[in-house]
Each structure stands twice: as C-alpha cells, then as structure tokens.
Write an enzyme that holds these catalytic residues in place. Structure first.
Site, short mmCIF file in Angstrom:
data_model
loop_
_atom_site.label_atom_id
_atom_site.label_comp_id
_atom_site.label_asym_id
_atom_site.label_seq_id
_atom_site.Cartn_x
_atom_site.Cartn_y
_atom_site.Cartn_z
N ASP A 39 21.71 -38.93 25.27
CA ASP A 39 22.84 -39.82 25.02
C ASP A 39 23.60 -39.40 23.77
O ASP A 39 23.35 -38.34 23.20
CB ASP A 39 22.41 -41.28 24.97
CG ASP A 39 21.23 -41.49 24.07
OD1 ASP A 39 21.25 -40.93 22.96
OD2 ASP A 39 20.28 -42.20 24.46
N LYS A 61 25.77 -44.53 26.45
CA LYS A 61 25.12 -45.52 25.62
C LYS A 61 25.71 -45.67 24.23
O LYS A 61 25.05 -46.07 23.30
CB LYS A 61 23.61 -45.23 25.48
CG LYS A 61 22.81 -45.61 26.70
CD LYS A 61 22.79 -47.10 26.85
CE LYS A 61 21.56 -47.53 27.62
NZ LYS A 61 20.79 -48.49 26.94
N MET A 176 21.99 -50.67 13.81
CA MET A 176 23.01 -51.25 14.71
C MET A 176 23.74 -52.42 14.03
O MET A 176 23.31 -52.92 13.01
CB MET A 176 22.38 -51.74 16.02
CG MET A 176 21.67 -50.64 16.76
SD MET A 176 21.08 -51.16 18.37
CE MET A 176 19.50 -51.87 17.93
N1 SAH Z 1 15.96 -44.77 17.92
C1 SAH Z 1 16.98 -44.62 16.93
C2 SAH Z 1 17.81 -45.88 16.78
C3 SAH Z 1 18.57 -46.24 18.01
S1 SAH Z 1 19.54 -47.66 17.84
C4 SAH Z 1 16.36 -44.18 15.62
O1 SAH Z 1 15.14 -44.16 15.49
O2 SAH Z 1 17.10 -43.77 14.72
C5 SAH Z 1 21.09 -46.97 17.36
C6 SAH Z 1 21.34 -47.23 15.91
O3 SAH Z 1 20.61 -46.29 15.14
C7 SAH Z 1 22.76 -47.03 15.48
O4 SAH Z 1 23.55 -48.16 15.75
C8 SAH Z 1 22.59 -46.82 14.00
O5 SAH Z 1 22.36 -48.03 13.35
C9 SAH Z 1 21.29 -46.04 13.96
N2 SAH Z 1 21.50 -44.59 13.86
C10 SAH Z 1 20.99 -43.65 14.65
N3 SAH Z 1 21.32 -42.42 14.22
C11 SAH Z 1 22.04 -42.60 13.11
C12 SAH Z 1 22.66 -41.73 12.17
N4 SAH Z 1 22.61 -40.40 12.30
N5 SAH Z 1 23.32 -42.27 11.13
C13 SAH Z 1 23.37 -43.59 10.96
N6 SAH Z 1 22.82 -44.46 11.81
C14 SAH Z 1 22.15 -43.98 12.86
#
Ligand code: SAH
Length: 507
Positions: A39, A61, A176
């Site tokens: 995604d 997504k 998020m």
């Molecule tokens: N499984 C992922 C999170 C998924 S939910 C993890 O462990 O990072 C999606 C959220 O993750 C986004 O809305 C944001 O809040 C955060 N996120 C994921 N990658 C990011 C990045 N490179 N920089 C900032 N926020 C990030």
C-alpha cells in the site's frame, strides 16, 4: 521427485520509509516473492528487490482512497496463497501496529493457509528517533504510550480514555488522525494536561521528505492549520520533545530539504543517488535514458571476437566496458584470449569497470575527456600504424576516431551499445517532479541532457543545473540551459562535491 508446492503468505513490516530500516528477513521474503501486495506507506523502491516476474498488487489505503476494502484484501491474500504462491503482504512500519495486520493474520489462520509474521520498524519509534526525540529518557520519562488519533474523541464509544492518558503522563505517541489534532488537543486540555506540554509532529518520517513541526499542546493545532502540515504524520506529546533542540541529526544534514533529480540510467544511478541521499537530499531518480544492445550486434560481436588482433582497446564509459566484456566472456572462457592488446580508459569509473574484469588499465588520462587521451597518446610517441579498437556508444562524438586516424592509427569503432530515451514512470519520480518541482537537476553526460529535454517536461521554477564536466555543460548550454554547478573532477564523487560546495556557500 516433485514435491507439491505449498503457498505461504508473509505479513511483513515494510518499515517507516527509509529502505535501510527494512529487516533482512523482509528483504529476503521480497526477493523470493511471487506476489507482492502493498500500500501507499511502503517505499516503492523495495518492490525492485523482487523478481521481475513477481505480480505486484497495489491496494491503496490512503485515507479517502480505499482502492480495496479490508475484506477484499483479506480474501485476496487467501486466494493467492491457496494458488500455492509465495505471497508477501507489505505493510508500512510494523504489521501489528495500527496496521490491521491482526485482521489479515486472522483471515489467513481461519482459511487454514500457512503464514508468517515479519515485524517491522514502526514509525511510532523510528519517527521520533529521526526527529531527534528519544521516546524514553533516563530520569524524566520511563514509559511510553502509543495511541491512535483515528477515532473521533467526541464519540461516546471512543476507546481512548483521555483522563487515563493525562494521569499516565510520560511520552505519548499518536499515529493517524493529524486532521483530528484540534479535537484531540482540546480533549487533552479538558482532562487537565498542561497547556505548555511540548508536542512534535513528524511527517514522512525517515524519508528525505521528513518535516517536523514543534509546538505546545494549546497551539499546535493552530500551527498545523496555518502551515498546512498534512498526513502521514505521527505526533509526540511529552517533555522528551525538547531534546530535539540538541539531537536533531537527520534534518540538519548538508543537503536536507533539497530535492535533486538524477537522470542517469537505473543501472548506473546507484552511486550518485546513494551519495546525495547520504547528505540528506531528496533524490528523484528519473532516468532519461536506458542502455540497449547496439543496432548491429553482429558487427560488434565480430570486433569483440577479434580483440586480440589490436594493439589498443579504448573504453570511454563503464557501459562500453560492460557491453564489451559481457560479450567477450560469452565468446571466450579465458581472459588470455584478449592477447597482447593494451587497454586505455577514460575516467576512473571506466577504469574501475575494466579492473572489475581483472584486467590492467595501461593508459588513463588525468582529465576525463577524449582530448586528454589524444594528448596522452601523443606524449607516448603517437599511434602510427597501430591498430586501435574503440568500444563505445552509437552516436558518440567523433574526436577520438578523427584525431587518432589523423595521427596514423588504424581505428575500428566497435559500437557497443546505444542509449534510448526512457519511457514510463515506474517509481513515480516523473509525477513528483511535475507536481512538487525540484531544486537541482544533475546531468552526467550529454545524452542525459538531450534525452531529458526530449521528455518535454515542464521546467520546475527555480530548478538549477549541475553538470559533470565541460562537455556536458556545453550540451546543456546549447539546449538553452544555464549551468549553475560544474564538477571540477568529472566523476560522481566530483559532482557530489561540487553540489555540496554550491549549497554550503549559499546557506
Ligand atoms: N503499521 C504502521 C502504522 C500504520 S497506521 C507503523 O507501524 O508505522 C498509518 C499511520 O502511521 C499514519 O497515519 C501515520 O500516523 C503513521 N506513519 C506511518 N509511516 C509514517 C511515516 N513515515 N511518517 C509519519 N507517520 C507515519
């Protein structure tokens, strides 16, 4: 005996964005994958680790762009795995941290298909680290809470207990819901959290596009609205945020915040891209050309076959060396078949490629241009009656054949490869250039200039030009460009050095 193949689905963490933060196990799974489901939070560059034949399925997504529903994704994973495929489901960060990886694992378990979980480096930990914020700190913060801001805090059934969060204190990391920050901050204040609690928002963490916004609980939502700071971002609440003032290592690198275009072919871009990125640049790899076999492969092969009959073989580019020896070792299985031919190479990268094939470079001019090689031959007493094989690209400049023939040399040109304009936009760089612009574009040969111009993209406002040397600069000027940076040493490290100097002088 042919064992019946059994499929398996790997739910793998794709890390937060920086390719270096993908685990070795995830990389191994990607390399072996037959189907990749990914995604928008996955760095698309990791898809290039997979076999070309692997099926790549984008399931979207991004908030508001639900290319496929979660049920559809679950079904897709089960169906593909049942087809006995090695399926890799790449999920940004860690698959089990707010990623609905739990639901996907449940679907696989319920369907009775084999699966594996590969944890990943979550943005919740990597984001603060790259912003210079230790999420725990001895003596001041001894616990961390991760929560989702996705829920509407005013909803009665909200599972986030803001009163409990307030009592808990410590560091709190929110994933998020940046767009709900206003309501969330108000809820925290209403529950007694201090108005001046330090808050940091980190977007596109660990990527060259990383940006961090600092503030306090009572004002951060306003700052977000004013600056248009948008997802994907995480928020860090807590005293530890102040440590960023001392520890901001990632956004302070010499080329941080600079978007630089690399126009070399995919096969060659690596070194330039890698060096620019290590200085913090946001590199758009936008190859203007790709390397293809020469139009007359047979003629080239015949010359390669006769290589031993020459006194000198001249290489002018690493591509020429690759093309020559790839073919040479198809024809011969013994390096000695090259006979007594001596080897000349223009430029250190070309010479290095020759050395990679375990052959000695007999002549390498100090300057990396054709004219310098001619001067060098003259110094050594000329080339009268010597047989010279010149291995190079179709449509190259004719300085060498002309000058060497004029000196009495018997020159055969081996057209080893041709450069063609690259079409398509496999990594989205072309779209990013058009939409977001760039600070600087690098040209490493005349053909990169010509082919970039042939792509006919709008020239981003203020984009500067960096050239590897005078020949390339001349071509750039001929097509109407202004050359802002020219490398003193006409190779990749020389170009990177010139770019570094250009920006350090100015900033
Ligand atoms: N499984 C992922 C999170 C998924 S939910 C993890 O462990 O990072 C999606 C959220 O993750 C986004 O809305 C944001 O809040 C955060 N996120 C994921 N990658 C990011 C990045 N490179 N920089 C900032 N926020 C990030």
């Amino acid at each position: 005996m042919d064992k019946k193949k059994i499929g398996k689905c790997v739910l793998a963490g794709a890390g937060p964005g920086d390719l270096g933060l993908v685990t070795l196990r995830a990389k191994e799974c990607i390399e072996q994958a037959e189907v990749l489901v990914y995604d928008y939070l996955c760095n698309p560059e990791m898809l290039e680790w997979a076999a070309e034949s692997a099926e790549r399925i984008y399931v979207g997504k991004k908030a508001g762009d639900h290319t496929r529903s979660q049920d559809e994704i679950n079904r897709l994973l089960v169906v593909k795995t049942r087809e006995c495929k090695r399926v890799v489901r790449l999920k940004g960060g860690d698959p089990f941290v707010f990623g609905r990886g739990g639901e996907e694992a449940q679907a696989l378990a319920a369907a009775g298909v084999p699966y594996e979980i590969v944890p990943g480096v979550t943005s919740a930990i990597a984001g603060p680290a790259y912003a210079g914020i230790p999420i725990t700190h001895r003596g001041s913060t001894s616990h961390v809470t991760f929560f989702t801001g996705h829920e509407d805090p005013s909803k009665r059934e909200s599972s986030i207990d803001f009163a409990a969060l307030q009592r808990l204190g410590g560091t709190q990391v929110m994933l998020m819901g940046v767009e709900r920050l206003d309501a969330i901050a108000r809820e925290m204040l209403a529950n007694g959290v201090r108005a001046d609690l330090p808050v940091a928002l980190i977007r596109w963490a660990t990527t060259p596009r990383q940006e961090t916004l600092m503030g306090t609980l009572d004002s951060i939502a306003e700052t977000v609205a004013e600056t248009g700071f948008s997802a994907p971002a995480i928020a860090v609440f807590g005293e530890v945020v102040r440590l960023r003032n001392e520890l901001n290592w990632f956004e302070n690198r010499p080329l941080s915040g600079k978007r630089i275009v690399v126009t070399r072919t995919r096969r060659q871009a690596g070194a330039l891209t890698g060096q620019l990125r290590s200085f913090g640049a946001d590199v758009l790899e936008l190859p203007a050309i790709r390397i293809e076999q020469p139009t007359d492969l047979r003629a080239f092969a015949e010359l390669v076959q006769d290589a031993h009959a020459y006194d000198w073989i001249i290489f002018t580019s690493p591509n020429g060396v690759n093309a020559f020896f790839d073919l040479f070792y198809k024809l011969y299985h013994d390096a000695r078949e090259i006979g007594g031919a001596k080897i000349a190479a223009i430029g250190p990268a070309t010479a290095q490629r020759v050395k990679d094939f375990h052959l000695h470079v007999d002549l390498q001019p100090e300057e990396f241009v054709a004219e310098a090689l001619v001067r060098e031959f003259k110094k050594q007493g000329g080339v009268e009656n010597l047989r010279i094989l010149l291995a190079r690209a179709e449509k190259a400049r004719d300085v060498l054949p002309k000058e060497l023939s004029a000196m009495g040399g018997i020159v055969d040109e081996a057209l080893a490869y041709r450069t063609l304009p690259e079409i398509g936009d496999p990594n989205g760089a072309r779209q990013r250039l058009v939409e977001e612009g760039a600070d600087l574009i690098t040209f490493t040969s005349s053909s990169t200039v010509e082919n970039f111009m042939a792509m006919d993209l709008p020239w981003p406002a203020g984009m500067k030009v960096a050239s590897i040397g005078p020949v390339t600069s001349k071509t750039a000027r001929e097509v109407g460009l202004n050359v802002d940076v020219e490398a003193r040493r006409h190779d990749v490290p020389g170009l990177v050095e010139a770019i570094g100097k250009f920006y350090r002088v100015r900033s």
